[in-house]
Design a protein around this motif. Structure first.
Motif, PDB file in Angstrom:
ATOM      1  N   ARG A 225      10.593  -6.106  28.822  1.00 24.05           N
ATOM      2  CA  ARG A 225      11.497  -5.100  28.293  1.00 24.05           C
ATOM      3  C   ARG A 225      12.770  -5.019  29.123  1.00 24.05           C
ATOM      4  O   ARG A 225      12.768  -5.336  30.319  1.00 24.05           O
ATOM      5  N   PRO A 226      13.888  -4.601  28.524  1.00 23.12           N
ATOM      6  CA  PRO A 226      15.101  -4.383  29.319  1.00 23.12           C
ATOM      7  C   PRO A 226      14.828  -3.358  30.408  1.00 23.12           C
ATOM      8  O   PRO A 226      14.074  -2.404  30.208  1.00 23.12           O
ATOM      9  N   ARG A 345      19.506   0.194  26.675  1.00 22.94           N
ATOM     10  CA  ARG A 345      18.864  -1.038  26.189  1.00 22.94           C
ATOM     11  C   ARG A 345      19.631  -1.674  25.029  1.00 22.94           C
ATOM     12  O   ARG A 345      19.331  -2.797  24.627  1.00 22.94           O
ATOM     13  N   ARG A 382      21.671   0.298  33.478  1.00 21.96           N
ATOM     14  CA  ARG A 382      21.094  -0.905  32.898  1.00 21.96           C
ATOM     15  C   ARG A 382      21.231  -2.052  33.886  1.00 21.96           C
ATOM     16  O   ARG A 382      22.303  -2.290  34.429  1.00 21.96           O
TER      17      ARG A 382
END
Length: 383
Positions: A225-226, A345, A382
């Motif tokens: 997953r991000p 994301r 992020r």
């Protein structure tokens, strides 16, 4: 807070807005399963659990047992609607301290189906004096709004722009309770609930919930997953200061300053903001106290679509927020984090996704602004 030692690896918002066929613990379990599936983990990977008292009698041993978790660290701190953000910060701290590796944070409730107001505990120091006056949550926030108008010239139309922005985003959310786009005229024409707050200045009441999974770097980097890093967190409580009440300021001044200092960034660096929106005035005061604009300039800052994604300079609550989409358990902090994770994301709805969203803020407010309340702020990045 250690910048590199915790990641949000899973997030899930329950799609239910009315759940007459589910218990609160069942909603917790479904939210937990959804977040773990999103992360690519199972309940057996969880060794830390965080939640608050979402209903009367809600305690750690029964819920941990119901979820069939084997934990070596847990935290049931309850500071109201901002508790889930505080739990994520506490989970990051616990991971950094080696207390757990994978932390699960859940919130759930059924106030729309079964709104039960427990009798007041008049042994509490505040209620002993205040209960006879029947001070309500709504009246407390209305008092803050009226004082802000008196001191800074803020108008009802400016507050209405916050609802307008939320509605522009909610139209793209298939689960939003109020998906229709409204205008400032619609807000001002809605019934007055507690002057100066109209009905459309108030959040929805919904069942449902959400969950977030926080993990140490080694685990996060092994997943597909991000990765969203928790790089700053702050929390604070503001009371009446022995009579020196501040109606136009909130504990966000402290929680935001701590979070920004830890993250090493400024409000101007934030690409997207999830702001707790129990009422429109909650958002306006938080934006000022978090440093997005100067005190007293919140009305001008939110006007003319400045909070609408793709139009304004600070997109906020792109799921529709508590004003239009979801306010589970009347504690909407968890949804603020979930939408921030979606934005980072790149998984928000294409119509509201912020371009190159690399840095986001999530902020929660709990209990009664204008009396005593809590705030918790997270800065997320992020990778």
């Amino acid at each position: 807070m250690a910048r590199e030692q915790s990641y949000i690896v899973g997030a899930y918002e329950h799609p239910t807005r009315k759940a007459p066929d589910k218990s609160v613990v069942q909603l917790h379990a479904e939210c937990a399963a959804g977040a773990l599936a999103d992360a690519g983990l199972t309940k057996d990977d969880v060794d830390g659990y965080f939640s608050a008292g979402d209903e009367r009698g809600f305690r750690a041993p029964p819920i941990v047992d119901f979820l069939n978790l084997k934990v070596r660290h847990c935290d049931f701190t309850d500071i109201g609607g901002s508790a889930p953000l505080q739990h994520i910060a506490h989970a990051a701290q616990a991971i950094a301290a080696g207390k757990c590796n994978v932390a699960l944070v859940t919130l759930a409730g059924r106030p729309r189906t079964a709104l039960v107001q427990p009798p007041p505990d008049v042994t509490e120091p505040d209620l002993l004096w205040e209960w006879p006056l029947r001070t309500s949550l709504l009246d407390s926030y209305a008092l803050c709004a009226r004082r802000h108008m008196h001191e800074y010239g803020t108008t009802s139309e400016q507050l209405a722009w916050i609802k307008v922005a939320a509605s522009h985003h909610a139209q793209h959310n298939q689960y939003a309770m109020l998906p229709q786009v409204v205008t400032t005229e619609d807000v001002l024409a809605s019934p007055m609930i507690s002057e100066p707050l109209h009905r459309l200045d108030c959040c929805v009441i919904s069942d449902g919930g959400g969950a977030v999974v926080v993990a140490r770097p080694e685990i996060a980097k092994s997943l597909k997953r991000p990765r969203v890093k928790v790089i700053g967190a702050g929390e604070s409580i503001q009371g009446q200061s022995a009579g020196r009440v501040e109606l136009t300021a909130s504990a966000a001044r402290q929680s935001g300053a701590i979070a920004f200092a830890e993250a090493g960034v400024k409000p101007s660096d934030i690409r997207y903001a999830s702001i707790y929106d129990s009422f429109t005035i909650t958002v306006l005061i938080a934006l000022e106290d978090l440093g997005f604009c100067k005190k007293g300039e919140g009305g001008r800052f939110v006007a003319d679509g400045n909070l609408i994604s793709g139009i304004g300079r600070l997109p906020f609550n792109t799921d529709g927020g508590g004003l239009c989409s979801n306010h589970p358990a009347m504690r909407g902090g968890i949804t603020k984090v979930i939408e921030a994770v979606r934005q980072l994301r790149g998984e928000a709805h294409p119509a509201v996704q912020v371009n190159d969203c690399s840095l986001a803020l999530a902020h929660g407010t709990g209990w009664l602004m204008g009396a005593r309340h809590s705030c918790a702020t997270l800065i997320l990045e992020r990778e």
